[in-house]
Design an enzyme around this catalytic site. Structure first.
Site, PDB file in Angstrom:
ATOM      1  N   ARG A  78     -72.307  76.414  24.096  1.00 19.32           N
ATOM      2  CA  ARG A  78     -71.014  77.118  24.477  1.00 19.32           C
ATOM      3  C   ARG A  78     -71.496  77.853  25.603  1.00 19.32           C
ATOM      4  NH1 ARG A  78     -68.298  79.171  18.678  1.00 19.32           N
ATOM      5  NH2 ARG A  78     -66.634  77.568  18.744  1.00 19.32           N
ATOM      6  N   GLN A 130     -66.711  74.797  28.768  1.00 20.03           N
ATOM      7  CA  GLN A 130     -65.649  75.006  27.836  1.00 20.03           C
ATOM      8  C   GLN A 130     -64.552  74.226  27.756  1.00 20.03           C
ATOM      9  OE1 GLN A 130     -64.194  78.653  29.691  1.00 20.03           O
ATOM     10  NE2 GLN A 130     -65.820  80.199  28.720  1.00 20.03           N
ATOM     11  N   SER A 172     -63.658  74.886  19.848  1.00 14.80           N
ATOM     12  CA  SER A 172     -62.722  75.859  20.118  1.00 14.80           C
ATOM     13  C   SER A 172     -61.212  75.673  20.199  1.00 14.80           C
ATOM     14  CB  SER A 172     -63.175  76.559  21.339  1.00 14.80           C
ATOM     15  OG  SER A 172     -64.185  77.366  21.280  1.00 14.80           O
ATOM     16  N   ASP A 204     -65.094  72.030  24.878  1.00 19.90           N
ATOM     17  CA  ASP A 204     -65.477  72.798  23.720  1.00 19.90           C
ATOM     18  C   ASP A 204     -64.335  72.211  22.540  1.00 19.90           C
ATOM     19  OD1 ASP A 204     -66.113  74.376  21.389  1.00 19.90           O
ATOM     20  OD2 ASP A 204     -66.212  76.129  22.863  1.00 19.90           O
ATOM     21  N   TYR A 250     -72.063  83.066  17.647  1.00 18.43           N
ATOM     22  CA  TYR A 250     -71.982  83.128  16.162  1.00 18.43           C
ATOM     23  C   TYR A 250     -72.680  84.456  15.788  1.00 18.43           C
ATOM     24  CZ  TYR A 250     -70.745  78.303  16.362  1.00 18.43           C
ATOM     25  OH  TYR A 250     -70.174  77.060  16.729  1.00 18.43           O
TER      26      TYR A 250
END
Length: 369
Positions: free
Chosen positions: A125, A130, A136, A133, A229
């Site tokens: 991440r 992005q 997500s 990802d 996280y």
């Protein structure tokens, strides 16, 4: 027939066979973009039907309908079954959700078969990754759909209503775990007119909660971890959190839980005592059912009623919105795929790249050599 002299890699799009899986790894718009760059694409017949995409649209995008399992690169959504692993030849590159941290995974079989497997959930991440990802992109879908599910199960209106018969107060919604899914849930609840509140053990997300128009629930417990996280709480912190949450949860009409710790069972945030203290007709939507659930009374994959509280634990919510979920996932996959290709469209992964090194879960040394 596919042009055997074409220089670009051959990418195969398979039809998903996992129960309830309606997504497809590549949609025609993305296929068209890949083909324009010299990449060949073969799509298994009916691969897009779950997402309401007929074969004709793939053909129109420049793909061929045929056998995708013999392609240089096979892209899919769900982890491959034992039968599907057997269809992959040694040296094939596989891209998809592969659950590399789970014990009951197909990773050993893929490694034994000489497959070069890239797990989209292992993509780091970082800012430049992005667009790749997939966790997500699919969490956005799950967070949105979770609120719609809660609203459909609730016996109460979400928005405030002013009528000739009187005024109805808006529903109160608590979201536990404010990652991508949690933020989308908060924003969606706000759009539906509810009063959303978010909680997370990472204090730095408080501003993100407020940015979508929600309130922040302050319990005084912080557990920021690595990679975006939360870290696992200590025994004392869990006890403190449990007492504070039980008191707070009882005041909400809807609770949506999204808390996950990679490679571990989902943390228990909603105890049986907390459920018993909620108002009759309240709703819990537990998005962590696949790893055991955040609620003590959750039955993964089921909707149950306990102490007059409805507890929903849907599995694979993104698959229930296959059109847009597939579009988002397709962009993630194509971005990762393009990182593996050279200017001619041939497969040439550079493992000095952090994204490829960390997402490759089998065959890394063989590919390097």
């Amino acid at each position: 027939m596919l042009d055997e002299e074409a220089r670009g890699a051959l990418v195969g799009v398979v039809r998903e066979t996992a129960e309830g899986e309606r997504r497809v790894a590549l949609v025609p718009k993305v296929v068209s973009s890949l083909v324009s760059k010299g990449i060949q694409v073969v799509v298994e017949a009916g691969a897009g039907l779950g997402a309401l995409i007929p074969d004709e649209l793939y053909v129109g995008a420049g793909a061929e309908i045929g056998n995708p399992w013999s392609a240089d690169v096979v892209v899919k959504v769900a982890p491959p079954s034992e039968i599907e692993v057997g269809k992959l030849a040694s040296g094939t590159t596989l891209i998809g959700f592969l659950t590399p941290r789970n014990a009951d995974t197909s990773i050993p079989a893929l490694a034994a078969g000489g497959v070069h497997a890239f797990a989209v959930e292992a993509i780091p991440r970082i800012s430049r990754a992005q667009v790749m990802d997939a966790l997500s992109s699919q969490a956005n879908v799950a967070g949105y759909k979770a609120v719609l599910l809660a609203a459909s199960q609730s016996p109460r209106f979400f928005p405030m209503l002013t009528t000739a018969a009187g005024t109805v107060k808006p529903a109160t919604v608590l979201v536990l775990g404010v990652g991508v899914a949690g933020l989308q849930a908060l924003a969606t609840a706000k759009r539906l007119g509810a009063r959303p509140t978010g909680y997370d053990v990472r204090p730095e997300v408080a501003d993100q909660v407020r940015s979508v128009g929600a309130q922040w629930l302050e319990l005084g417990i912080e557990a920021a971890g690595e990679g975006g996280y939360a870290r696992e709480l200590s025994h004392g912190e869990r006890a403190q959190q449990q007492v504070a949450l039980e008191k707070a949860i009882s005041t909400f009409d809807v609770v949506i839980t999204t808390a996950l710790v990679p490679g571990r069972p989902a943390p228990r945030l909603v105890t049986a005592a907390a459920v018993a203290a909620m108002k009759p007709g309240s709703v819990i939507v537990d998005l962590a059912g696949e790893t055991g659930g955040n609620c003590e009374l959750t039955e993964p994959g089921q909707t149950v009623v306990k102490n007059s509280v409805t507890i929903c634990s849907p599995l694979n919510l993104p698959a229930t919105m296959p059109e847009h979920a597939s579009e988002l996932y397709s962009k993630n996959v194509s971005a990762l795929l393009e990182l593996m290709l050279d200017e001619s469209g041939s497969l040439a992964p550079d493992f000095a790249d952090e994204v490829l090194e960390k997402s490759c879960v089998t065959g890394l040394q063989r590919m390097r050599s």
